[in-house]
Design a protein around this motif. Structure first.
Motif, PDB file in Angstrom:
ATOM      1  N   ALA A 136       0.832  -1.203   0.000  1.00  0.00           N
ATOM      2  CA  ALA A 136       0.000   0.000   0.000  1.00  0.00           C
ATOM      3  C   ALA A 136       0.869   1.256   0.000  1.00  0.00           C
ATOM      4  O   ALA A 136       0.576   2.233  -0.704  1.00  0.00           O
ATOM      5  CB  ALA A 136      -0.930  -0.004   1.208  1.00  0.00           C
ATOM      6  N   ALA A 137       1.948   1.235   0.785  1.00  0.00           N
ATOM      7  CA  ALA A 137       2.853   2.386   0.831  1.00  0.00           C
ATOM      8  C   ALA A 137       3.501   2.617  -0.533  1.00  0.00           C
ATOM      9  O   ALA A 137       3.618   3.758  -0.999  1.00  0.00           O
ATOM     10  CB  ALA A 137       3.926   2.160   1.896  1.00  0.00           C
ATOM     11  N   THR A 138       3.916   1.538  -1.177  1.00  0.00           N
ATOM     12  CA  THR A 138       4.518   1.646  -2.508  1.00  0.00           C
ATOM     13  C   THR A 138       3.527   2.258  -3.492  1.00  0.00           C
ATOM     14  O   THR A 138       3.874   3.146  -4.282  1.00  0.00           O
ATOM     15  CB  THR A 138       4.953   0.254  -3.005  1.00  0.00           C
ATOM     16  OG1 THR A 138       5.867  -0.311  -2.076  1.00  0.00           O
ATOM     17  CG2 THR A 138       5.605   0.342  -4.375  1.00  0.00           C
ATOM     18  N   THR A 139       2.299   1.790  -3.434  1.00  0.00           N
ATOM     19  CA  THR A 139       1.262   2.310  -4.328  1.00  0.00           C
ATOM     20  C   THR A 139       1.081   3.807  -4.137  1.00  0.00           C
ATOM     21  O   THR A 139       1.032   4.579  -5.106  1.00  0.00           O
ATOM     22  CB  THR A 139      -0.073   1.589  -4.064  1.00  0.00           C
ATOM     23  OG1 THR A 139       0.100   0.188  -4.249  1.00  0.00           O
ATOM     24  CG2 THR A 139      -1.162   2.092  -4.999  1.00  0.00           C
ATOM     25  N   ARG A 140       0.993   4.236  -2.892  1.00  0.00           N
ATOM     26  CA  ARG A 140       0.705   5.650  -2.609  1.00  0.00           C
ATOM     27  C   ARG A 140       1.881   6.552  -2.983  1.00  0.00           C
ATOM     28  O   ARG A 140       1.688   7.649  -3.504  1.00  0.00           O
ATOM     29  CB  ARG A 140       0.339   5.806  -1.135  1.00  0.00           C
ATOM     30  CG  ARG A 140      -0.987   5.126  -0.803  1.00  0.00           C
ATOM     31  CD  ARG A 140      -1.463   5.393   0.613  1.00  0.00           C
ATOM     32  NE  ARG A 140      -2.801   4.846   0.777  1.00  0.00           N
ATOM     33  CZ  ARG A 140      -3.107   3.796   1.527  1.00  0.00           C
ATOM     34  NH1 ARG A 140      -2.153   3.171   2.206  1.00  0.00           N
ATOM     35  NH2 ARG A 140      -4.347   3.358   1.609  1.00  0.00           N
ATOM     36  N   ILE A 141       3.097   6.090  -2.729  1.00  0.00           N
ATOM     37  CA  ILE A 141       4.270   6.909  -3.062  1.00  0.00           C
ATOM     38  C   ILE A 141       4.403   7.067  -4.570  1.00  0.00           C
ATOM     39  O   ILE A 141       4.599   8.173  -5.083  1.00  0.00           O
ATOM     40  CB  ILE A 141       5.547   6.283  -2.462  1.00  0.00           C
ATOM     41  CG1 ILE A 141       5.517   6.393  -0.936  1.00  0.00           C
ATOM     42  CG2 ILE A 141       6.791   6.975  -3.013  1.00  0.00           C
ATOM     43  CD1 ILE A 141       6.625   5.617  -0.247  1.00  0.00           C
ATOM     44  N   VAL A 142       4.292   5.961  -5.297  1.00  0.00           N
ATOM     45  CA  VAL A 142       4.414   6.025  -6.757  1.00  0.00           C
ATOM     46  C   VAL A 142       3.283   6.859  -7.348  1.00  0.00           C
ATOM     47  O   VAL A 142       3.501   7.681  -8.245  1.00  0.00           O
ATOM     48  CB  VAL A 142       4.416   4.608  -7.361  1.00  0.00           C
ATOM     49  CG1 VAL A 142       4.308   4.678  -8.886  1.00  0.00           C
ATOM     50  CG2 VAL A 142       5.683   3.862  -6.960  1.00  0.00           C
ATOM     51  N   ALA A 143       2.064   6.659  -6.851  1.00  0.00           N
ATOM     52  CA  ALA A 143       0.918   7.397  -7.383  1.00  0.00           C
ATOM     53  C   ALA A 143       1.079   8.899  -7.207  1.00  0.00           C
ATOM     54  O   ALA A 143       0.662   9.689  -8.059  1.00  0.00           O
ATOM     55  CB  ALA A 143      -0.365   6.931  -6.704  1.00  0.00           C
ATOM     56  N   LYS A 144       1.705   9.294  -6.120  1.00  0.00           N
ATOM     57  CA  LYS A 144       1.840  10.725  -5.836  1.00  0.00           C
ATOM     58  C   LYS A 144       3.066  11.346  -6.485  1.00  0.00           C
ATOM     59  O   LYS A 144       2.997  12.457  -7.032  1.00  0.00           O
ATOM     60  CB  LYS A 144       1.902  10.947  -4.322  1.00  0.00           C
ATOM     61  CG  LYS A 144       1.940  12.419  -3.929  1.00  0.00           C
ATOM     62  CD  LYS A 144       1.922  12.588  -2.414  1.00  0.00           C
ATOM     63  CE  LYS A 144       1.942  14.072  -2.036  1.00  0.00           C
ATOM     64  NZ  LYS A 144       1.930  14.252  -0.561  1.00  0.00           N
ATOM     65  N   ASN A 145       4.198  10.623  -6.465  1.00  0.00           N
ATOM     66  CA  ASN A 145       5.463  11.243  -6.879  1.00  0.00           C
ATOM     67  C   ASN A 145       6.262  10.462  -7.915  1.00  0.00           C
ATOM     68  O   ASN A 145       7.384  10.839  -8.234  1.00  0.00           O
ATOM     69  CB  ASN A 145       6.349  11.473  -5.649  1.00  0.00           C
ATOM     70  CG  ASN A 145       5.745  12.473  -4.688  1.00  0.00           C
ATOM     71  OD1 ASN A 145       5.270  13.526  -5.101  1.00  0.00           O
ATOM     72  ND2 ASN A 145       5.729  12.142  -3.411  1.00  0.00           N
ATOM     73  N   GLY A 146       5.718   9.358  -8.431  1.00  0.00           N
ATOM     74  CA  GLY A 146       6.428   8.605  -9.454  1.00  0.00           C
ATOM     75  C   GLY A 146       7.332   7.528  -8.883  1.00  0.00           C
ATOM     76  O   GLY A 146       7.570   7.449  -7.671  1.00  0.00           O
ATOM     77  N   VAL A 147       7.860   6.693  -9.777  1.00  0.00           N
ATOM     78  CA  VAL A 147       8.650   5.529  -9.371  1.00  0.00           C
ATOM     79  C   VAL A 147       9.925   5.941  -8.642  1.00  0.00           C
ATOM     80  O   VAL A 147      10.339   5.297  -7.676  1.00  0.00           O
ATOM     81  CB  VAL A 147       8.999   4.668 -10.603  1.00  0.00           C
ATOM     82  CG1 VAL A 147       9.872   3.483 -10.202  1.00  0.00           C
ATOM     83  CG2 VAL A 147       7.733   4.169 -11.281  1.00  0.00           C
ATOM     84  N   GLU A 148      10.552   7.009  -9.096  1.00  0.00           N
ATOM     85  CA  GLU A 148      11.839   7.394  -8.518  1.00  0.00           C
ATOM     86  C   GLU A 148      11.721   7.715  -7.030  1.00  0.00           C
ATOM     87  O   GLU A 148      12.667   7.515  -6.261  1.00  0.00           O
ATOM     88  CB  GLU A 148      12.411   8.592  -9.264  1.00  0.00           C
ATOM     89  CG  GLU A 148      13.845   8.910  -8.887  1.00  0.00           C
ATOM     90  CD  GLU A 148      14.484   9.883  -9.848  1.00  0.00           C
ATOM     91  OE1 GLU A 148      13.871  10.932 -10.091  1.00  0.00           O
ATOM     92  OE2 GLU A 148      15.580   9.600 -10.358  1.00  0.00           O
ATOM     93  N   ALA A 149      10.555   8.210  -6.610  1.00  0.00           N
ATOM     94  CA  ALA A 149      10.374   8.571  -5.201  1.00  0.00           C
ATOM     95  C   ALA A 149      10.209   7.350  -4.303  1.00  0.00           C
ATOM     96  O   ALA A 149      10.325   7.457  -3.077  1.00  0.00           O
ATOM     97  CB  ALA A 149       9.162   9.485  -5.050  1.00  0.00           C
ATOM     98  N   ALA A 150       9.942   6.202  -4.902  1.00  0.00           N
ATOM     99  CA  ALA A 150       9.679   4.994  -4.113  1.00  0.00           C
ATOM    100  C   ALA A 150      10.986   4.314  -3.731  1.00  0.00           C
ATOM    101  O   ALA A 150      11.314   3.225  -4.205  1.00  0.00           O
ATOM    102  CB  ALA A 150       8.770   4.044  -4.890  1.00  0.00           C
ATOM    103  N   THR A 151      11.742   4.942  -2.853  1.00  0.00           N
ATOM    104  CA  THR A 151      12.962   4.332  -2.336  1.00  0.00           C
ATOM    105  C   THR A 151      12.602   3.345  -1.230  1.00  0.00           C
ATOM    106  O   THR A 151      11.504   3.399  -0.658  1.00  0.00           O
ATOM    107  CB  THR A 151      13.901   5.402  -1.768  1.00  0.00           C
ATOM    108  OG1 THR A 151      13.248   6.047  -0.655  1.00  0.00           O
ATOM    109  CG2 THR A 151      14.246   6.444  -2.823  1.00  0.00           C
TER     110      THR A 151
END
Length: 414
Positions: free
Chosen positions: A235-250
């Protein structure tokens, strides 16, 4: 014997720009590190910073330069069609776009893959870019007997359909080149954008409703509701990518939002890429399971089924926009391992529509290019809303999408 003159050596800045375009298009923004970029460009990292403030500024500069190049291309299309018909303009616009992709697919992919960060950092700029490209069609002086509909919604759908083939080819789910598809694709876009003077438009702009409509909870995948470590990480991965793109999902950002340690991520998934793949795959599987709700599964009437499918797709986005945004922003960067699943999903969709009964005097056109146009249209409005280009909620555009979907799939038999 006279030797052919050597081509002038490219400047360091141009080599850096070419390197970042190539690396981002093939590895995503996260895979295009400064070290990899400078190595590919044949220069030191310090030299890169002589030309660009940082990596983000470099990507933004290259993004703007590619958009300027595309706008120049479209201005030329309009100029050479001045005095001609709107239909010829759309044919030329379609053919030129696809030929440009075939000549430099990396540049097209770069724009698509860096758009999320531009949207997050400067949404107003994205709207300006969108309106610039739309203005080429909107400003075309048509003949007295025809009109071009280049409203934001119409253009968003048309442009997504136009780029659909290019995206699929770049992702490896469709064979190239794309240019041979131009004539068939242009026919679809002409039906969408061009109409006789005085005729009602296929795409309409409804008045904005009060409130934003339902947003979350009903249609979301199971992992978005789980309280397990695995579910929270997904869920965290989904929300981070949805908001700021793949690069933000560290790994650190995901673990922090999921309220767990980095080691927990590696205990549940092989690595971050595996996590991204798993989320993407489970969302697609969830969507497939929901298809019985998208259309009236017991009704073989093709028009009814298509209209219900379109409405259901928009409702699903309104209820859970984050999962939609995740898939939009991770395709194609994380889907190399999901190509078989993607092909299976397409085949099942075609099978579902093949079993329907078309209205009298019509047939269901499920040719590969036509079905791709239909799939592109289904996500065009959610994509535009996610980018801030079209006003939501998505369901307010139901009638438009229903008309577009039926126009694409249901063809007269005569």
């Amino acid at each position: 014997m006279t030797e052919a003159p050597k081509e002038p050596r490219k400047s360091t800045r141009d080599r850096i720009a070419e390197a970042v375009i190539r690396l981002v298009s093939r590895s995503g923004t996260a895979g295009a590190s400064v070290r990899r970029i400078t190595r590919a460009a044949g220069c030191n990292e310090s030299v890169l910073y002589d030309h660009f403030k940082n990596k983000a500024a470099m990507q933004r500069t290259v993004f703007d330069e590619l958009i300027d190049r595309r706008n120049t291309m479209y201005a030329s299309v309009v100029e050479r069609n001045t005095g001609g018909s709107a239909r010829d303009l759309i044919r030329d616009w379609t053919r030129t776009t696809l030929e440009s992709f075939d000549e430099d697919p990396d540049a097209f992919a770069f724009v698509g893959l860096t758009s999320p960060s531009v949207i997050a950092d400067d949404p107003e700029h994205v709207r300006e870019v969108f309106d610039q490209m739309r203005s080429h069609l909107a400003g075309f002086e048509t003949r007295p007997d025809e009109q071009i509909d280049a409203s934001p919604v119409a253009f968003a759908i048309a442009y997504k359909i136009l780029l659909g083939a290019a995206i699929e080819i770049h992702a490896g789910t469709k064979e190239g080149p794309s240019a041979p598809l131009a004539e068939e694709l242009a026919g679809i876009l002409i039906a969408l954008l061009v109409r006789p003077a005085g005729a009602p438009p296929l795409v309409t702009e409804p008045e904005p409703p009060i409130g934003a409509g339902p947003r979350q909870g009903i249609h979301c995948p199971e992992f978005m509701r789980e309280d397990s470590t695995r579910g929270r990480l997904m869920a965290a991965t989904t929300r981070i990518v949805a908001k700021n793109g793949v690069e933000a999902a560290t790994v650190r950002a995901i673990s922090s939002l999921a309220k767990c340690h980095d080691t927990d991520l590696y205990s549940k998934f092989r690595n971050k890429q595996s996590l991204l793949h798993t989320v993407h795959g489970e969302i697609l599987e969830h969507w497939y399971e929901m298809r019985s709700d998208f259309g009236n599964a017991g009704d073989p009437d093709a028009r009814v089924f298509i209209e219900n499918w379109a409405k259901g797709a928009l409702l699903a986005f309104d209820h859970e926009p984050e999962t939609y945004a995740y898939v939009l922003l991770t395709y194609p960067p994380v889907t190399e391992g999901l190509l078989d699943s993607h092909a299976f999903n397409i085949a099942n969709g075609i099978r579902v529509f093949s079993d329907l009964t078309p209205p009298p005097g019509h047939r269901i056109d499920l040719s590969p290019q036509n079905y791709l146009a239909f799939r592109s249209a289904m996500i065009a409005i959610p994509r535009a809303i996610n980018a801030g280009l079209v006003v939501g909620p998505a369901v307010r555009h139901t009638e438009t999408l229903q008309r577009v979907a039926c126009r694409i799939l249901l063809r007269p038999t005569d």
